[in-house]
Design a protein around this motif. Structure first.
Motif, PDB file in Angstrom:
ATOM      1  N   TYR A   1      -3.741  10.331   2.731  1.00 51.18           N
ATOM      2  CA  TYR A   1      -3.671  10.190   1.270  1.00 51.18           C
ATOM      3  C   TYR A   1      -4.698   9.190   0.759  1.00 51.18           C
ATOM      4  O   TYR A   1      -5.456   9.471  -0.179  1.00 51.18           O
ATOM      5  CB  TYR A   1      -2.258   9.743   0.866  1.00 51.18           C
ATOM      6  N   GLU A   2      -4.700   8.012   1.399  1.00 52.15           N
ATOM      7  CA  GLU A   2      -5.574   6.941   0.935  1.00 52.15           C
ATOM      8  C   GLU A   2      -7.046   7.387   0.910  1.00 52.15           C
ATOM      9  O   GLU A   2      -7.778   7.104  -0.042  1.00 52.15           O
ATOM     10  CB  GLU A   2      -5.398   5.735   1.876  1.00 52.15           C
TER      11      GLU A   2
ATOM     12  N   ASP B   1      -7.675  10.342  -1.742  1.00 50.57           N
ATOM     13  CA  ASP B   1      -7.660   9.735  -3.068  1.00 50.57           C
ATOM     14  C   ASP B   1      -8.969   8.987  -3.339  1.00 50.57           C
ATOM     15  O   ASP B   1      -9.595   9.153  -4.390  1.00 50.57           O
ATOM     16  CB  ASP B   1      -6.445   8.783  -3.116  1.00 50.57           C
TER      17      ASP B   1
ATOM     18  N   ARG C   1       3.831  19.329  -5.015  1.00 51.24           N
ATOM     19  CA  ARG C   1       3.572  18.468  -3.851  1.00 51.24           C
ATOM     20  C   ARG C   1       3.902  19.195  -2.546  1.00 51.24           C
ATOM     21  O   ARG C   1       3.133  19.186  -1.598  1.00 51.24           O
ATOM     22  CB  ARG C   1       4.418  17.190  -3.935  1.00 51.24           C
TER      23      ARG C   1
ATOM     24  N   ALA D   1      -2.515  15.194   2.369  1.00 50.52           N
ATOM     25  CA  ALA D   1      -2.265  13.932   1.667  1.00 50.52           C
ATOM     26  C   ALA D   1      -0.887  13.951   1.015  1.00 50.52           C
ATOM     27  O   ALA D   1      -0.161  12.952   1.016  1.00 50.52           O
ATOM     28  CB  ALA D   1      -3.346  13.704   0.612  1.00 50.52           C
ATOM     29  N   ASN D   2      -0.505  15.100   0.477  1.00 48.61           N
ATOM     30  CA  ASN D   2       0.779  15.235  -0.219  1.00 48.61           C
ATOM     31  C   ASN D   2       1.975  15.059   0.703  1.00 48.61           C
ATOM     32  O   ASN D   2       3.098  14.911   0.240  1.00 48.61           O
ATOM     33  CB  ASN D   2       0.897  16.630  -0.841  1.00 48.61           C
TER      34      ASN D   2
ATOM     35  N   ASP E   1       1.792  12.842   3.380  1.00 50.29           N
ATOM     36  CA  ASP E   1       1.493  11.649   4.170  1.00 50.29           C
ATOM     37  C   ASP E   1       2.683  10.683   4.059  1.00 50.29           C
ATOM     38  O   ASP E   1       2.998  10.208   2.969  1.00 50.29           O
ATOM     39  CB  ASP E   1       0.207  11.003   3.619  1.00 50.29           C
TER      40      ASP E   1
ATOM     41  N   ARG F   1       2.893   7.719   4.754  1.00 50.73           N
ATOM     42  CA  ARG F   1       2.521   6.386   4.280  1.00 50.73           C
ATOM     43  C   ARG F   1       2.656   6.294   2.751  1.00 50.73           C
ATOM     44  O   ARG F   1       2.675   5.214   2.181  1.00 50.73           O
ATOM     45  CB  ARG F   1       1.076   6.067   4.685  1.00 50.73           C
ATOM     46  N   LYS F   2       2.683   7.456   2.099  1.00 52.24           N
ATOM     47  CA  LYS F   2       2.740   7.487   0.633  1.00 52.24           C
ATOM     48  C   LYS F   2       4.080   8.022   0.125  1.00 52.24           C
ATOM     49  O   LYS F   2       4.569   7.600  -0.915  1.00 52.24           O
ATOM     50  CB  LYS F   2       1.601   8.371   0.100  1.00 52.24           C
ATOM     51  N   PHE F   3       4.654   8.994   0.847  1.00 55.39           N
ATOM     52  CA  PHE F   3       5.878   9.658   0.368  1.00 55.39           C
ATOM     53  C   PHE F   3       6.984   9.496   1.415  1.00 55.39           C
ATOM     54  O   PHE F   3       6.775   9.849   2.587  1.00 55.39           O
ATOM     55  CB  PHE F   3       5.629  11.158   0.143  1.00 55.39           C
TER      56      PHE F   3
ATOM     57  N   ASN G   1       5.982  10.563  -8.206  1.00 51.03           N
ATOM     58  CA  ASN G   1       5.510  11.668  -7.376  1.00 51.03           C
ATOM     59  C   ASN G   1       3.995  11.843  -7.574  1.00 51.03           C
ATOM     60  O   ASN G   1       3.547  12.782  -8.224  1.00 51.03           O
ATOM     61  CB  ASN G   1       6.263  12.945  -7.745  1.00 51.03           C
TER      62      ASN G   1
ATOM     63  N   HIS H   1       1.500  13.184  -6.360  1.00 50.03           N
ATOM     64  CA  HIS H   1       0.832  14.190  -5.528  1.00 50.03           C
ATOM     65  C   HIS H   1      -0.599  14.428  -6.007  1.00 50.03           C
ATOM     66  O   HIS H   1      -0.953  14.085  -7.151  1.00 50.03           O
ATOM     67  CB  HIS H   1       1.629  15.499  -5.551  1.00 50.03           C
TER      68      HIS H   1
END
Ligand code: HEM
Length: 373
Positions: A28-29, A32, A254, A290-291, A293, A295-297, A310, A312
């Protein structure tokens, strides 16, 4: 594709794929950051048919062109579309209501976005069918399996592109004579630094709206119904609390991202997680990876209808963030509201084998037949 993408994200977050000759980025990081960094990662990439449109344009031209049309697609402008979309969704559903079963894509999810965008552009009713056929062909992905296959699809793209170009050119000629309150007419009158757009720019913009907006929205609507049949308890949750539908739309985006990945070209040498990217290299950012991941979700492989926040990346990020996002969100929300309001017990038709479409960067199923009460 999600389990593969999950695996690749955890094993090789940044890797070079020799077959496709491009970099893949999964975290994701990183996805993005690349999407935000349009100076370093350009959108000016090659496609099967050369187009002059904002999707593959860098600033400053990108900003100017996008500003011309951003008003038409703003959330505020969408308020005027709501009644029309609801009427259309109701009409389409009325045609199948008595039979107790329907083909989700053919009967609702495909015609809805095509008809709405055709109307916004100014395409007359009687041309909708041919318009739909063209739009289906332009989004058909080019599979890299063999050179022949690639060339066959590329040739088909070219042919349809010529037909669509002719079509829009003749529409433009008519609108020059007799302006209407439609998108084509407003593009004809638009100016950047005192200069009108070229005919090619107008045509390419119209074609982009078909390419970018139709199959993606069809897939979003179908994915939502797929979730409702995979987790039938959600049908009653949403019926009891329709205010949850917008958040259901976001989680569907997402969870089953209609666009799996996007390409960028490195304008200079760059380093990502220790990997050396060279100037000119293609980098694919995998939105769908990424959606999910972790580490994010939290619990990313779980569909959480009220997930909040959210963030996404299914509509992208940065200057190319999807222009049609307000329209896609509105169409999906209305489609789900209408279906849940008029039908119950949605089930995937027994014995259906899910076939995933072969387009490399778009995610959708080939058919989704359902039964309902
Ligand atoms: C751009 C996804 C619906 C028009 C994008 C991008 C994504 C995306 C990921 C960014 C591409 C990039 O960064 O290179 C989606 C999804 C949709 C959807 C998932 C439906 C669920 C629509 C609709 C329209 C539309 C309905 C218009 C009618 C555009 C345009 C761009 C774009 C014009 C280019 C914007 C720019 O380059 O500045 N879309 N889209 N999209 N989308 Fe959508």
């Amino acid at each position: 594709p999600f389990s593969v993408l999950n695996e690749l994200r955890e094993s090789t977050p940044v890797r070079y794929d020799e077959n496709r000759q491009c970099w893949d980025v999964f975290l994701y990081e990183d996805v993005d950051a690349i999407l935000r960094n349009h100076d370093l990662f350009s959108s000016e990439r090659k496609r099967t048919v050369e187009h002059d449109d904002i999707l593959t344009m860098d600033p400053p031209r990108h900003n100017h062109m996008r500003n011309l049309v951003s008003k038409v697609f703003s959330p505020k402008a969408m308020q005027n579309q709501e009644t029309k979309i609801r009427e259309l969704a109701n009409d389409l559903l009325s045609q199948v209501l008595d039979q107790g079963h329907m083909n989700m894509i053919h009967d609702l999810a495909a015609p809805l976005p095509v008809i709405i965008i055709a109307e916004m552009l100014g395409v007359p009713k009687e041309d909708r069918l041919i318009f739909k056929e063209w739009s289906d062909t332009v989004v058909k992905g080019v599979s890299g399996d063999s050179q022949e296959e690639y060339e066959a699809v590329a040739a088909e793209h070219k042919r349809v592109n010529q037909e669509l170009t002719q079509y829009f050119l003749s529409m433009m000629a008519k609108r020059r004579q007799e302006p209407q309150a439609d998108l084509i007419t407003s593009l004809l009158h638009a100016e950047i630094d005192g200069e009108k757009l070229t005919d090619k720019e107008i045509v390419d913009f119209c074609i982009l709206l078909l390419v970018a907006g139709n199959e993606t929205t069809t897939n979003l609507i179908t994915h939502g119904i797929r979730v409702l049949t995979e987790q039938p308890e959600l049908q009653s949750t949403l019926k009891q609390d329709p205010a949850l539908i917008p958040s259901f739309v976001e989680e569907t985006l997402r969870y089953y991202s209609p666009v799996l990945g996007q390409a960028r070209i490195a304008k200079q040498d760059a380093e990502i997680r220790g990997q050396q990217i060279r100037q000119g290299d293609t980098v694919t950012v995998w939105l769908a990876a990424a959606n999910r991941d972790p580490r994010k979700f939290a619990k990313p492989d779980r569909f959480k209808v009220d997930r909040s926040p959210n963030p996404h990346l299914s509509f992208g990020k940065g200057i190319h963030f999807c222009l049609g996002a307000p329209l896609a969100r509105l169409e999906a929300r209305i489609a789900f509201e209408t279906i849940l309001g008029r039908m119950a017990n949605l089930c995937l038709k027994e014995g259906t084998n899910l076939v995933i479409n072969p387009a490399p960067f778009l995610y959708g199923v080939h058919e989704y037949p359902i039964t309902f009460a």
